[in-house]
Design an enzyme around this catalytic site. Structure first.
Site, short mmCIF file in Angstrom:
data_model
loop_
_atom_site.label_atom_id
_atom_site.label_comp_id
_atom_site.label_asym_id
_atom_site.label_seq_id
_atom_site.Cartn_x
_atom_site.Cartn_y
_atom_site.Cartn_z
N VAL A 279 -9.65 13.92 -15.89
CA VAL A 279 -8.37 13.92 -15.11
C VAL A 279 -8.87 14.54 -13.42
O VAL A 279 -8.71 14.23 -12.00
CB VAL A 279 -7.20 15.32 -15.63
CG1 VAL A 279 -6.50 15.71 -14.20
CG2 VAL A 279 -7.08 15.01 -16.66
N ALA A 280 -10.45 15.42 -13.36
CA ALA A 280 -10.71 15.35 -12.71
C ALA A 280 -11.01 14.21 -11.56
O ALA A 280 -11.01 14.52 -9.67
CB ALA A 280 -11.57 16.22 -12.46
N ILE A 282 -10.08 11.11 -12.35
CA ILE A 282 -9.17 9.72 -11.54
C ILE A 282 -8.38 10.07 -11.10
O ILE A 282 -8.10 11.09 -11.14
CB ILE A 282 -8.67 9.63 -12.95
CG1 ILE A 282 -9.13 8.93 -14.38
CG2 ILE A 282 -7.57 8.05 -13.03
CD1 ILE A 282 -9.09 8.39 -15.61
N GLU A 284 -5.31 9.75 -9.00
CA GLU A 284 -3.92 9.72 -9.55
C GLU A 284 -3.66 9.77 -8.42
O GLU A 284 -2.18 9.14 -8.71
CB GLU A 284 -3.60 10.33 -10.53
CG GLU A 284 -2.82 11.73 -10.62
CD GLU A 284 -4.91 13.17 -10.79
OE1 GLU A 284 -4.19 14.06 -11.22
OE2 GLU A 284 -6.41 12.32 -10.56
N ASP A 326 9.93 -12.58 24.01
CA ASP A 326 10.53 -13.33 24.44
C ASP A 326 9.68 -12.67 25.72
O ASP A 326 9.30 -11.63 25.95
CB ASP A 326 11.53 -12.68 23.85
CG ASP A 326 12.77 -13.49 23.34
OD1 ASP A 326 11.55 -14.50 22.61
OD2 ASP A 326 12.95 -12.32 22.25
N ASP A 610 15.55 -12.24 19.12
CA ASP A 610 17.31 -11.90 19.38
C ASP A 610 18.35 -12.15 19.26
O ASP A 610 19.35 -12.12 18.98
CB ASP A 610 17.28 -11.03 20.87
CG ASP A 610 17.12 -12.40 21.52
OD1 ASP A 610 16.91 -13.38 21.47
OD2 ASP A 610 17.17 -11.78 22.69
N ASP A 614 16.34 -17.14 16.14
CA ASP A 614 15.08 -17.07 15.71
C ASP A 614 15.24 -16.53 14.20
O ASP A 614 13.54 -16.50 14.44
CB ASP A 614 14.99 -15.71 16.37
CG ASP A 614 15.13 -16.25 18.10
OD1 ASP A 614 15.29 -17.29 18.09
OD2 ASP A 614 15.25 -15.08 19.18
N ASN A 704 -9.08 19.47 -9.35
CA ASN A 704 -8.30 18.39 -8.65
C ASN A 704 -7.25 18.81 -8.62
O ASN A 704 -6.80 18.36 -7.43
CB ASN A 704 -8.25 18.37 -10.77
CG ASN A 704 -6.92 16.99 -9.93
OD1 ASN A 704 -7.51 15.95 -9.61
ND2 ASN A 704 -6.43 16.71 -11.26
N ASP A 708 -6.76 17.18 -4.89
CA ASP A 708 -6.56 15.63 -4.99
C ASP A 708 -5.16 16.16 -3.75
O ASP A 708 -4.03 15.11 -4.04
CB ASP A 708 -5.93 15.58 -6.16
CG ASP A 708 -7.70 14.18 -6.78
OD1 ASP A 708 -7.98 14.81 -5.85
OD2 ASP A 708 -6.64 14.06 -7.62
#
Ligand code: ATP
Length: 865
Positions: A279-280, A282, A284, A326, A610, A614, A704, A708
């Site tokens: 968990v820590a 990866i 996410e 333009d 414009d 176009d 985490n 994170d």
């Protein structure tokens, strides 16, 4: 259901209880109650609750829930509580992030939603298309989207592209007469217009007959895709990368789990630890970081007049290496004023015309009659070129509305930028005169006679030469030139073939000064390695004069005309394209070739547009940019970005923002990956050397949660870095996660791991594993937080300033406070398995956790950038 196309427009108006003066407010409300809003049903939007629950569908969260249940069974309720708190806090953070991002993206969408011109309470107003009701009187001009079904009640050469309904790409010419047959396919209902189509030529007025799901397109469209945004390429890539990385980390977690079991550790503890490690480690948050940074970034851009319509555009903005812009209105002010007039074979100042002279009077009248613009109560409505002519009339006390009533218009061929001309037929002293104005080169080829003080005579080469000389003189001083000619016709209905055999009257030149910011924006473009190119419908000499003034046209570069490009093959254009800075007298289809040529040379091209034609060039460009004020709805629809101030310098600002946003996303991801790597390396080291575990499972979950979220977002919100505009554009083919990125992540990850492990070893030397893990945990936590300052940019903090990102300071302070609560509050100390440390040990933690920050900053200060 009534068959509106079989009735006359009068009958339709009566049936709908509408008048051409428009509906009144109370009536509009009643109709809205009856028919609802003019919108196609969308999929349902998710509620906050649904978003919250969605957070629990994540694979990692499911594993965590399993771990919480297992801990509860084993009687380790403290761990269960910590895990649940982590899950819930993460879900809340995820929900808030999602909703915030969605909110800002929705407000962005609302900014670029289509509008419609209607008559209400007797006045012409512009309203959001969604507010149209049945019975509204809707005005349609070339370039407008038709946003409801309607019956035509006034038609001026209206041509409509109905390909979205019929698949037919050619425009349909519209008509006003009722149709006798009953079963007519949509494409043949010539007196109706349909939602989802767009006006390619002419203009008209319709009464709205159906809105929303009752329109023809509403009937065939199934429920539209829900409001879900498609992932941008970067998000998709990161998702893919995230999955691969997750695979590697899960493999490492399984390895650590196996090693732990072999070493005789308890299965439940080993499992918990392996889960916490996964968990820590990866990351996410990768793709949601992108979403949130893009959402905030685009909101900032909208405040600076650039509305992003397609999110993925922001990712390529920073790679733009060519801007094709333009001239009129984008590089210039679009505030035109008439300067000199050539008539009677002589040049006269704009305020020296003599109304007593029939030809001088004629050119003044023509300029007001062959003209759709008005000024009402000093408010100017219409095309700036034509407003300049209305202003000229005003100088001679000629009111355009009075003149137009005296010489009524009975026919017209509207202006379009392919033809570069416009004609009207007016009743003029007992005759029907076709009055034509337009670009001189186009007009001259259609002239057969000239009106002089000696009467109308044959137009000779000598005349042509003289007029061209005058035109050159005007153009060299940056003036725009319009030619005027006329001829007698039989009736009001005219077509393009009639624009021939004209009698030349004169020239009117006007000044459209460059915007003040243009020169500065052009030079910062060049400094940023971006080539600015001017593409204009105007005359080559006028365009070159303006291009020189603002620095687009340098000595070594060329200016060419559309007709020249036509002679070149695509290959020839590709060979020459890098030397050409100005394209004049171009038509929309030349624009596509120019974009393609640049793209084939490996460039990322932005193109402004414009007009109604176009669209294809805007789509072909990597970033199509439409003009918000003067642009047609069609151009806006085809674009990825809209400029609300039509200003070239806004494009340069948007690119600068795009570069910052990309860099911020990259830095934020680098921060996450380097920190995670520091943690994983520490665990691997301890495991491979058979040392005690450096962290408890709850430590990893705490880190985490802390790192994170807030610090990663804060890094993503790093203020605009001006230095990025001194660098070359980013090569679009180099991915965000490239080799040099990987090298930096690894070096930073290793330094964090070394600090953590030094703290761990110092702790171990006391002989108390709990002291060691408390020290390792605190050091990793603080080192990751402090490393946030390294991750703000690639530059030294001495250059970027220590305090310029206040969000990061808040995030770090919150993190440090929370960590200290864990370290000092006895109940939390129990849950987090924290040992009581002495002052030296605390000192060691602070010093070691500052090591990555200090080492990396010193490196950047003395050896880096
Ligand atoms: P840009 O730089 O945006 O292409 P532009 O105004 O020069 O702007 P167009 O609008 O395509 O380009 O105009 C091309 C030419 O057509 C102008 O140079 C002018 O001679 C002529 N023209 C422009 N507006 C009108 C008009 N309303 N009626 C007749 N002729 C016009």
């Amino acid at each position: 259901m009534s068959q509106f196309f079989m009735k006359t427009s009068r009958e339709v108006l009566d049936e709908l209880e509408a008048t051409d003066r428009g509906l009144v407010s109370e009536d509009i409300e009643k109709r809205r109650e009856q028919y609802g809003y003019n919108e196609l049903a969308e999929g349902k939007r998710k509620t906050a609750f649904e978003v919250f629950f969605e957070q629990f569908k994540d694979f990692l969260v499911i594993i965590l829930i399993a771990a919480a249940v297992i801990s509860a069974f084993l009687g380790k309720f403290e761990s269960t509580i910590v895990i649940l708190v982590v899950i819930i806090l993460n879900a809340i953070l995820g929900t808030v992030q999602h909703l915030k991002a969605e909110q800002s993206l929705n407000s962005l969408k609302a900014l670029s939603s289509p509008t419609a011109k209607v008559v209400r309470n007797g006045q012409k107003v512009e309203i959001p298309s969604r507010e149209l009701v049945v019975g509204d009187i809707l005005y349609l001009d070339a370039g407008d989207f038709v946003s409801a079904d309607g019956r035509i009640i006034e038609n001026h050469s209206l041509q409509i592209n109905e390909s979205s309904l019929t698949g037919e790409s050619l425009s349909v010419e519209k008509d006003i007469e009722p149709i006798a047959e009953q079963d007519v396919p949509i494409g043949d209902k010539k007196n109706m217009v349909f939602s989802g189509s767009f006006v390619t030529y002419g203009r008209g007025v319709v009464v709205v007959t159906n809105i929303g799901m009752n329109t023809e397109i509403g009937k065939i469209a199934n429920l539209l895709e829900s409001a879900k945004e498609k992932k941008t390429p970067l998000q998709a890539n990161l998702d893919q990368f995230g999955k691969k990385l997750a695979g590697i980390i899960i493999a490492i977690a399984i390895l650590i789990f196996a090693v732990d079991i072999i070493r005789g550790n308890e299965i439940a503890d080993s499992f918990m630890f392996a889960v916490a490690l996964a968990v820590a480690a990866i990351p996410e948050a990768l793709s949601s970081i992108v979403t949130i940074v893009l959402a905030f970034g685009t909101q900032k851009m909208a405040k600076e007049n650039a509305i992003v319509r397609k999110l993925h555009a922001v990712e390529s903005l920073g790679s733009i290496s060519v801007i094709c812009s333009d001239k009129t209105g984008t590089l210039t002010q679009n505030k035109m004023t008439v300067q000199k007039v050539y008539v009677n074979q002589q040049v006269t100042e704009h305020n020296q015309l003599n109304l007593g002279d029939p030809i001088e009077k004629r050119i003044l009248l023509m300029s007001l009659l062959c003209n759709d613009s008005v000024t009402i109560d000093k408010k100017e409505i219409g095309d700036p070129t034509e407003i300049a002519l209305v202003d000229l009339g005003e100088d001679y006390r000629l009111d355009e509305l009075v003149i137009r009533e005296k010489y009524p218009r009975i026919g017209e061929l509207p202006f379009d930028s392919d033809r570069k001309m416009m004609s009207t037929v007016n009743q003029y002293e007992g005759k029907n005169l076709m009055l034509t104005k337009g670009a001189l080169d186009v007009l001259l080829s259609r002239v057969a006679k000239i009106e002089t003080s000696n009467g109308i005579i044959e137009f000779t080469d000598k005349h042509r030469q003289e007029i061209e000389n005058v035109n050159r003189d005007f153009s060299m001083s940056g003036l725009r030139v319009l030619g005027f000619a006329y001829k007698e016709v039989v009736e009001g209905k005219i077509d393009f073939e009639d624009e021939n055999d004209l009698t030349f009257v004169g020239l009117i030149s006007m000044m459209d000064p460059p915007r003040e910011e243009s020169a500065g924006a052009v030079s910062s473009c060049i400094e940023a390695g971006i080539k600015p190119v001017m593409i204009t419908g105007d005359h080559k000499i006028t365009a070159s004069a303006i291009a020189k003034q603002i620095g687009i046209l340098k000595e070594d570069a060329e200016a060419v005309e559309g007709t020249e490009i036509e002679k070149w093959s695509d290959q020839e254009l590709k060979e020459k394209v890098e030397n050409i800075s100005v394209y004049a007298r171009v038509s929309p289809e030349h624009k596509i070739r120019i974009v393609k040529a640049w793209q084939e040379k490996g460039n990322v091209v932005a193109m402004t547009g414009d007009g109604v034609n176009d669209g294809p060039a805007l789509k072909q460009a990597d970033i199509g940019i439409a003009m918000g004020i003067t642009g047609t709805e069609v151009a806006k629809e085809a674009s990825s970005m809209v400029l609300t101030d039509d200003n070239f310098s806004t494009i340069v600002k948007a690119i600068s923002n795009g570069r910052s946003i990309y860099a911020n996303i990259q830095n934020s991801i680098k921060f996450l990956l380097a920190g995670n790597m520091g943690g994983v390396l520490s665990v691997l080291y301890a495991s491979l050397l058979a040392l005690p575990v450096p962290f408890a499972a709850v430590h990893l979950l705490f880190i985490n949660l802390l790192t994170d979220s807030l610090p990663a977002i804060a890094i993503g919100l790093e203020p605009h870095n001006k230095k990025l505009m001194k660098e070359k554009p980013r090569d679009i083919n180099i991915p965000l996660l490239n080799k040099s990125f990987a090298r930096r992540v690894s070096v930073e990850g290793v330094i964090i791991a070394i600090s953590t492990l030094m703290a761990f070893h110092i702790g171990l030397s006391t002989g108390d594993a709990m002291v060691a893990s408390t020290m390792a945990f605190s050091t990793l936590c603080l080192a990751r937080l402090f490393h946030g300052f390294n991750s703000r940019s690639r530059h030294s903090l001495f250059k970027t300033g220590f305090f310029s990102n206040k969000y990061l300071w808040y995030a770090v302070i919150i993190g440090v406070v929370l960590l200290h609560l864990v370290l000092f509050l006895p109940p939390l100390m129990g849950v987090f398995e924290i040992a009581v440390l002495n002052a030296t040990q605390f000192g060691t933690i602070y010093i070691l956790s500052l090591v990555p920050l200090v080492v990396i900053q010193l490196y950047r200060l003395f050896l880096g950038k």
